[in-house]
Design a protein around this motif. Structure first.
Motif, mmCIF file in Angstrom:
data_model
loop_
_atom_site.group_PDB
_atom_site.id
_atom_site.type_symbol
_atom_site.label_atom_id
_atom_site.label_comp_id
_atom_site.label_asym_id
_atom_site.label_seq_id
_atom_site.Cartn_x
_atom_site.Cartn_y
_atom_site.Cartn_z
ATOM 1 N N GLY A 181 44.175 14.860 47.321
ATOM 2 C CA GLY A 181 44.613 13.807 48.221
ATOM 3 C C GLY A 181 43.951 12.472 47.962
ATOM 4 N N ASP A 182 42.990 12.424 47.062
ATOM 5 C CA ASP A 182 42.271 11.194 46.728
ATOM 6 C C ASP A 182 43.155 10.299 45.865
ATOM 7 O OD1 ASP A 182 39.480 9.772 46.413
ATOM 8 O OD2 ASP A 182 40.321 9.929 44.383
ATOM 9 N N THR A 183 43.221 9.008 46.205
ATOM 10 C CA THR A 183 44.145 8.106 45.501
ATOM 11 C C THR A 183 43.810 7.974 44.023
ATOM 12 O OG1 THR A 183 44.742 6.855 47.480
ATOM 13 C CG2 THR A 183 44.982 5.731 45.370
ATOM 14 N N ALA A 184 42.548 7.744 43.684
ATOM 15 C CA ALA A 184 42.182 7.615 42.266
ATOM 16 C C ALA A 184 42.477 8.901 41.507
ATOM 17 C CB ALA A 184 40.705 7.244 42.133
ATOM 18 N N ALA A 185 42.198 10.039 42.132
ATOM 19 C CA ALA A 185 42.469 11.328 41.493
ATOM 20 C C ALA A 185 43.967 11.522 41.276
ATOM 21 C CB ALA A 185 41.907 12.464 42.347
ATOM 22 N N ARG A 186 44.765 11.094 42.238
ATOM 23 C CA ARG A 186 46.216 11.227 42.089
ATOM 24 C C ARG A 186 46.755 10.303 40.999
ATOM 25 N NH1 ARG A 186 48.887 12.429 48.092
ATOM 26 N NH2 ARG A 186 48.348 14.653 48.031
ATOM 27 N N LEU A 187 46.194 9.122 40.883
ATOM 28 C CA LEU A 187 46.613 8.229 39.799
ATOM 29 C C LEU A 187 46.281 8.849 38.442
ATOM 30 C CD1 LEU A 187 45.491 4.768 41.252
ATOM 31 C CD2 LEU A 187 47.840 5.604 41.002
ATOM 32 N N LEU A 188 45.099 9.430 38.337
ATOM 33 C CA LEU A 188 44.720 10.104 37.096
ATOM 34 C C LEU A 188 45.651 11.282 36.831
ATOM 35 C CD1 LEU A 188 42.772 10.414 34.722
ATOM 36 C CD2 LEU A 188 41.272 11.756 36.225
ATOM 37 N N ALA A 189 45.983 12.028 37.879
ATOM 38 C CA ALA A 189 46.895 13.167 37.731
ATOM 39 C C ALA A 189 48.232 12.730 37.140
ATOM 40 C CB ALA A 189 47.117 13.834 39.085
#
Length: 214
Positions: A51-59
């Motif tokens: 649910g973390d925005t930076a993690a989702r962008l990386l995903a």
């Protein structure tokens, strides 16, 4: 996640939060991290689930777009509360999916304006690349009837579609410009020197002028 935390910059977060994005990672560094990781679909799924925005962008940078099923993408667009995650999901993943056309039709009519904006973004893409079969006059009818009062993200996507119809389809250009002039959506949007205004009449005329001068 620890490496993403190390990339956090309070100044970047402050700028991003003014645009509705809750992360403070420099996107150049994020892309460099994605380049090192390469494609890893399983890891992408685990990053998304945080649910973390930076993690989702990386995903979205390391996933395999064609690996997602229709319902997965539908669920993801409804979870993408951050504007940047929403935009990257549409542009980097959904547009490359075999489900893009089906989702375009379903999302455009969705009662959630954020989901609907994804449908209109896909429609704008098709106006440019695969217009055969599209009811362009019908799209202009819908834009004329709904864009003025639409929430910001949906309004922006509809305006992009309006401009692309005017730019790419000369037979609809005068009407597209006329709709823009009557609705005056984004007429006063601040535009940096050297950039083209998102106000549809200006946008259409400028891009057409450039194409004709080549």
């Amino acid at each position: 996640m620890a490496e993403l935390a190390d990339l956090e910059d309070p100044k970047i977060r402050a700028v991003n939060e003014r645009h509705g994005d809750d992360h403070g990672v420099n996107l150049g560094k994020l892309r460099a991290l994605a380049k090192r990781l390469k494609t890893q679909q399983e890891l992408a799924g685990r990053l998304w689930e945080t649910g973390d925005t930076a993690a989702r962008l990386l995903a979205l940078l390391i996933c395999r777009p064609k690996a997602f099923e229709r319902d997965e993408l539908d669920g993801m667009i409804r979870e993408a509360s951050s504007p940047k995650v929403h935009d990257w999901l549409v542009n980097y993943v959904v547009k490359k999916s075999k489900h893009a056309e089906e989702l375009r039709g379903a999302w455009s009519a969705d009662p959630d304006p954020v989901v609907a904006s994804a449908g209109w973004a896909l429609t704008a893409e098709r106006v440019v690349k695969k217009p055969d079969g599209l009811d362009l006059a019908g799209l202009l009818d819908a834009i004329e009837a709904g864009m003025k009062e639409a929430p910001h993200r949906l309004q922006w996507a509809m305006n992009t579609c309006l401009a692309q119809i005017g730019i790419e389809h000369a037979e609809h250009r005068d009407r597209a410009i006329g709709i823009g002039e009557r609705l005056r959506v984004l007429e006063d949007y601040p535009t940096s020197p050297g950039c083209t205004s998102p106000y549809a009449p200006v946008w259409i005329n400028e891009i057409v002028r450039r194409k004709q001068s080549v």
